[in-house]
Motif scaffolding. Structure first.
Motif, PDB file in Angstrom:
ATOM      1  N   ASP A 111      -8.020  -8.012  42.639  1.00 51.25           N
ATOM      2  CA  ASP A 111      -7.033  -8.324  43.680  1.00 51.25           C
ATOM      3  C   ASP A 111      -6.911  -9.831  43.865  1.00 51.25           C
ATOM      4  N   LEU A 112      -8.043 -10.524  43.876  1.00 50.03           N
ATOM      5  CA  LEU A 112      -7.998 -11.979  44.040  1.00 50.03           C
ATOM      6  C   LEU A 112      -7.319 -12.646  42.838  1.00 50.03           C
ATOM      7  N   LYS A 113      -7.599 -12.127  41.648  1.00 46.73           N
ATOM      8  CA  LYS A 113      -6.944 -12.680  40.455  1.00 46.73           C
ATOM      9  C   LYS A 113      -5.436 -12.469  40.515  1.00 46.73           C
ATOM     10  N   ALA A 114      -5.035 -11.281  40.971  1.00 44.77           N
ATOM     11  CA  ALA A 114      -3.602 -10.992  41.068  1.00 44.77           C
ATOM     12  C   ALA A 114      -2.914 -11.906  42.076  1.00 44.77           C
ATOM     13  N   ARG A 115      -3.651 -12.365  43.071  1.00 43.84           N
ATOM     14  CA  ARG A 115      -3.062 -13.284  44.057  1.00 43.84           C
ATOM     15  C   ARG A 115      -3.034 -14.725  43.563  1.00 43.84           C
ATOM     16  N   GLY A 116      -3.605 -14.979  42.403  1.00 42.58           N
ATOM     17  CA  GLY A 116      -3.569 -16.320  41.837  1.00 42.58           C
ATOM     18  C   GLY A 116      -4.706 -17.215  42.295  1.00 42.58           C
ATOM     19  N   VAL A 117      -5.779 -16.635  42.856  1.00 45.30           N
ATOM     20  CA  VAL A 117      -6.931 -17.438  43.287  1.00 45.30           C
ATOM     21  C   VAL A 117      -7.670 -17.931  42.046  1.00 45.30           C
ATOM     22  N   ASP A 118      -8.078 -19.202  42.052  1.00 40.28           N
ATOM     23  CA  ASP A 118      -8.739 -19.760  40.863  1.00 40.28           C
ATOM     24  C   ASP A 118     -10.154 -19.176  40.734  1.00 40.28           C
ATOM     25  N   PRO A 119     -10.704 -19.156  39.504  1.00 38.92           N
ATOM     26  CA  PRO A 119     -12.007 -18.517  39.240  1.00 38.92           C
ATOM     27  C   PRO A 119     -13.139 -19.062  40.098  1.00 38.92           C
ATOM     28  N   ALA A 120     -13.154 -20.373  40.372  1.00 41.68           N
ATOM     29  CA  ALA A 120     -14.253 -20.945  41.157  1.00 41.68           C
ATOM     30  C   ALA A 120     -14.255 -20.378  42.575  1.00 41.68           C
ATOM     31  N   ARG A 121     -13.084 -20.272  43.185  1.00 43.09           N
ATOM     32  CA  ARG A 121     -13.005 -19.727  44.541  1.00 43.09           C
ATOM     33  C   ARG A 121     -13.311 -18.225  44.545  1.00 43.09           C
ATOM     34  N   ILE A 122     -12.916 -17.548  43.485  1.00 40.32           N
ATOM     35  CA  ILE A 122     -13.244 -16.118  43.393  1.00 40.32           C
ATOM     36  C   ILE A 122     -14.762 -15.925  43.369  1.00 40.32           C
ATOM     37  N   ALA A 123     -15.459 -16.770  42.556  1.00 39.83           N
ATOM     38  CA  ALA A 123     -16.923 -16.652  42.472  1.00 39.83           C
ATOM     39  C   ALA A 123     -17.569 -16.923  43.824  1.00 39.83           C
ATOM     40  N   THR A 124     -17.013 -17.916  44.558  1.00 38.17           N
ATOM     41  CA  THR A 124     -17.580 -18.239  45.878  1.00 38.17           C
ATOM     42  C   THR A 124     -17.373 -17.086  46.858  1.00 38.17           C
ATOM     43  N   ARG A 125     -16.162 -16.535  46.867  1.00 33.82           N
ATOM     44  CA  ARG A 125     -15.864 -15.458  47.820  1.00 33.82           C
ATOM     45  C   ARG A 125     -16.585 -14.162  47.461  1.00 33.82           C
ATOM     46  N   MET A 126     -16.832 -13.975  46.181  1.00 35.03           N
ATOM     47  CA  MET A 126     -17.484 -12.729  45.767  1.00 35.03           C
ATOM     48  C   MET A 126     -19.008 -12.829  45.764  1.00 35.03           C
ATOM     49  N   ALA A 127     -19.553 -14.012  46.074  1.00 33.75           N
ATOM     50  CA  ALA A 127     -21.005 -14.193  46.008  1.00 33.75           C
ATOM     51  C   ALA A 127     -21.775 -13.224  46.901  1.00 33.75           C
ATOM     52  N   PRO A 128     -21.381 -13.011  48.177  1.00 35.75           N
ATOM     53  CA  PRO A 128     -22.140 -12.046  49.002  1.00 35.75           C
ATOM     54  C   PRO A 128     -22.110 -10.632  48.427  1.00 35.75           C
ATOM     55  N   LEU A 129     -20.946 -10.228  47.906  1.00 32.31           N
ATOM     56  CA  LEU A 129     -20.836  -8.885  47.330  1.00 32.31           C
ATOM     57  C   LEU A 129     -21.663  -8.771  46.050  1.00 32.31           C
ATOM     58  N   SER A 130     -21.682  -9.850  45.268  1.00 29.16           N
ATOM     59  CA  SER A 130     -22.509  -9.846  44.047  1.00 29.16           C
ATOM     60  C   SER A 130     -23.991  -9.772  44.397  1.00 29.16           C
ATOM     61  N   SER A 131     -24.376 -10.461  45.461  1.00 33.53           N
ATOM     62  CA  SER A 131     -25.777 -10.431  45.887  1.00 33.53           C
ATOM     63  C   SER A 131     -26.181  -9.022  46.328  1.00 33.53           C
ATOM     64  N   LEU A 132     -25.279  -8.360  47.066  1.00 34.82           N
ATOM     65  CA  LEU A 132     -25.548  -6.982  47.489  1.00 34.82           C
ATOM     66  C   LEU A 132     -25.705  -6.070  46.277  1.00 34.82           C
ATOM     67  N   LEU A 133     -24.843  -6.257  45.308  1.00 37.15           N
ATOM     68  CA  LEU A 133     -24.894  -5.432  44.098  1.00 37.15           C
ATOM     69  C   LEU A 133     -26.207  -5.666  43.341  1.00 37.15           C
ATOM     70  N   ARG A 134     -26.616  -6.919  43.249  1.00 38.49           N
ATOM     71  CA  ARG A 134     -27.852  -7.234  42.523  1.00 38.49           C
ATOM     72  C   ARG A 134     -29.073  -6.654  43.249  1.00 38.49           C
ATOM     73  N   ASP A 135     -29.110  -6.821  44.563  1.00 37.86           N
ATOM     74  CA  ASP A 135     -30.250  -6.289  45.335  1.00 37.86           C
ATOM     75  C   ASP A 135     -30.338  -4.772  45.229  1.00 37.86           C
ATOM     76  N   PHE A 136     -29.192  -4.128  45.297  1.00 34.97           N
ATOM     77  CA  PHE A 136     -29.187  -2.664  45.226  1.00 34.97           C
ATOM     78  C   PHE A 136     -29.630  -2.193  43.841  1.00 34.97           C
ATOM     79  N   ASP A 137     -29.244  -2.927  42.827  1.00 37.36           N
ATOM     80  CA  ASP A 137     -29.635  -2.569  41.459  1.00 37.36           C
ATOM     81  C   ASP A 137     -31.134  -2.777  41.243  1.00 37.36           C
ATOM     82  N   GLU A 138     -31.670  -3.859  41.752  1.00 36.18           N
ATOM     83  CA  GLU A 138     -33.094  -4.162  41.538  1.00 36.18           C
ATOM     84  C   GLU A 138     -34.019  -3.281  42.374  1.00 36.18           C
TER      85      GLU A 138
END
Length: 559
Positions: A111-138
């Motif tokens: 969704d963020l890519k479709a809105r034209g958000v640049d990759p660096a900002r996408i990584a920043t905004r998705m960091a909390p969700l990525s952290s949740l995913l990593r913790d749940f996996d580990e």
């Protein structure tokens, strides 16, 4: 004697004597009537014998399945595989929650890519969700290690027992009367090694549940209502998952490897089993239910399309079409039955499935898609893409991701069923006494009223019989379903509504054709395939019996 007197003598000769004169010639002591009668009797006898041999071979091989299946389930329980599967089910449920979380993250990123958000900002905004995913996996790593150790132990017990049985079998027919060297494997004694994991499991489980509650207690805020709602739903799922842990522990404590496996349990495991797993290092499962549901789903989809076309065409050709139309349309429909099923399957893979998926995705026209259709259809495809595709985006199960599914196979089977339904329905309409139609006209009814209220109801038993025989035709088809149904052994998720029609399935005929060439004769899998053949045979027999019953029950008698 002149010609006139000769004709007179022939006319005066009794008809019976004239006919019997032709039977005077005898071959090997039989006259022509006896030869014809014996010829047809021989054909009928050969058909009965062949059918009897087929039935005998089916049941001889198939009925041997249940003793072997029962023995397999006994070993599954006594070697501790059933005990380990309690933990495996828990591990699998964690994997499903993890995949759900991954899907949420992927959708948000897209969704963020479709809105034209640049990759660096996408990584920043998705960091909390990525952290949740990593913790749940580990979090599952300790349980994963425990499951691996339990699997190794239980699989080792089963392997040693199997090797011992093979050695004993090799010595069974030893003329010297020698027995296989080595000690017998006592499964009930060996399984204590697996049960010893109980205390370790409870420790791991306690720490696992605490960790999962900590992880799911604080959800990241994405400032997107849809994503936040999905995360709350994920949180509820994790809570339900953790609440199921005490039940799993209780089942493991109560588990008894000595509990007898009944024959009814072995039977229901086959009839209602949801899994068909073969040649597994762990445990083979032979569940009839997903294959039956797959066959039934495709057959009903095919009938849903084929019945209106087949019956409607029969009514039109029989009652409304002129002689020229009938001469053109009827052979054309009957010709469809001559198309090889492998050709239809190839069409389904290369054209139909790919096009349906493309149309629902609303993707731009590509050369690969256009190449599958004639040039004169390109304009229509363009219209659909520009006009209709945006209008159907609201459909919940769009876009369709699987090109080989129930709908693709069902549409092609419908094409194969139409000639059967058409021909038999037209025969039923032809058998309606002409007096019915004349009486209707005499009462002042017009042609349409006569067709709808007199002709079709009078032929309804034959039409229903035609539909049932068409059903028998499609449920026994192999090549098309093998090529176009997707071959996923899973009961479709019917909670998706019509979306379930676009999910891949496997069928009874497909699995038989796929596995029979690769299976050694006499093993459990070989006999399981024969059991499937018996079930298919009984289903076809029941369909034909019901069709005959309907014809006899509602047959119109005149005079």
């Amino acid at each position: 004697m002149n010609a006139a007197s000769h004709i007179k003598r022939l006319d005066q000769r009794p008809l019976k004597e004239s006919i019997l004169r032709k039977n005077k010639t005898r071959i090997f002591g039989f006259d022509s009537d006896e030869i014809i009668r014996k010829f047809f009797f021989g054909n009928a006898a050969v058909a009965v014998v062949v059918l009897g041999l087929i039935t005998f071979s089916l049941f001889r091989e198939g009925l041997g399945f249940f003793p072997q299946h029962w023995q397999s389930m006994v070993v599954y329980r006594q070697a501790g595989l059933e005990y380990v599967d309690y933990v495996r089910d828990q591990h699998t449920a964690h994997g499903m929650l993890l995949r759900n979380l991954q899907r949420i993250r992927q959708e948000k990123t897209a969704d963020l890519k479709a809105r034209g958000v640049d990759p660096a900002r996408i990584a920043t905004r998705m960091a909390p969700l990525s952290s949740l995913l990593r913790d749940f996996d580990e979090a599952v790593i300790p349980l994963d290690a425990l499951l691996r150790d339990m699997t190794t132990t239980a699989a080792g017990i089963k392997e040693r027992w199997t090797n011992r049985q093979n050695e004993a079998l090799a010595y069974k027919n030893n003329p010297a009367g020698e027995k296989a060297p080595g000690e017998e494997i006592n499964l009930l004694a060996e399984v204590a090694q697996v049960r010893a994991f109980q205390s370790r499991y409870e420790e791991v489980n306690q720490a696992f549940s605490i960790r999962l509650r900590e992880i799911s207690a604080v959800l990241p805020i994405t400032n997107d209502a849809d994503t936040d709602a999905k995360l709350r739903k994920f949180q509820s799922g994790v809570n339900r998952y953790v609440q199921s842990f005490p039940d799993t522990e209780s089942r493991m404590r109560k588990w008894n490897p000595a509990r007898e496996v009944g024959t009814f349990e072995a039977l229901t495991a086959f009839i209602l089993g949801p899994k068909w797993v073969t040649q597994s290092f762990w445990q083979d499962w032979y569940g009839f239910l997903p294959l039956f549901v797959g066959s039934l789903s495709i057959s009903f989809t095919a009938l849903l399309v084929a019945v209106p076309f087949g019956v409607g065409a029969a009514i039109y050709i029989n009652q409304l079409a002129g002689p020229t139309e009938a001469r053109l349309i009827k052979p054309y429909i009957e010709f469809i039955s001559a198309i090889p099923s492998v050709v239809l399957g190839f069409f389904g893979i290369a054209v139909l499935g790919e096009t349906i998926r493309w149309l629902t995705q609303g993707a731009p026209l590509t050369e690969s898609v256009l190449a599958t259709w004639p040039s004169w259809t390109h304009g229509l495809l363009g219209i659909f893409h520009s006009v209709l595709a945006p209008l159907v985006k609201w459909v919940p199960f769009f876009p369709i991701s699987e090109r080989l599914n129930i709908m693709t196979a069902g549409l092609l089977l419908a094409l194969m069923a139409v000639p059967t339904i058409f021909t038999l329905s037209e025969d039923a309409l032809n058998n309606v006494p002409r007096a019915f139609k004349e009486a209707s006209y005499a009462l002042g009814a017009n042609r349409l009223q006569t067709i709808v209220r007199i002709i079709v109801p009078a032929a309804l038993s034959g039409i229903i019989s035609a539909v049932l025989l068409g059903f028998g035709r499609v449920i026994g088809e192999t090549m098309v379903v093998l090529m176009c149904a997707g071959n996923r052994i899973q009961i479709p998720d019917f909670t998706q509504g019509l979306g379930a029609l676009f999910l891949p399935v496997h069928t009874m005929t497909g699995i038989i054709a796929q596995e029979v060439p690769e299976v050694p004769k006499g093993v459990l899998q070989y006999r399981a395939l024969f059991m499937l053949a018996i079930m298919l045979f009984l289903i076809s027999l029941a369909i034909n019996y019901v069709a005959q019953l309907i014809v006899k029950r509602y047959r119109i008698s005149v005079g």
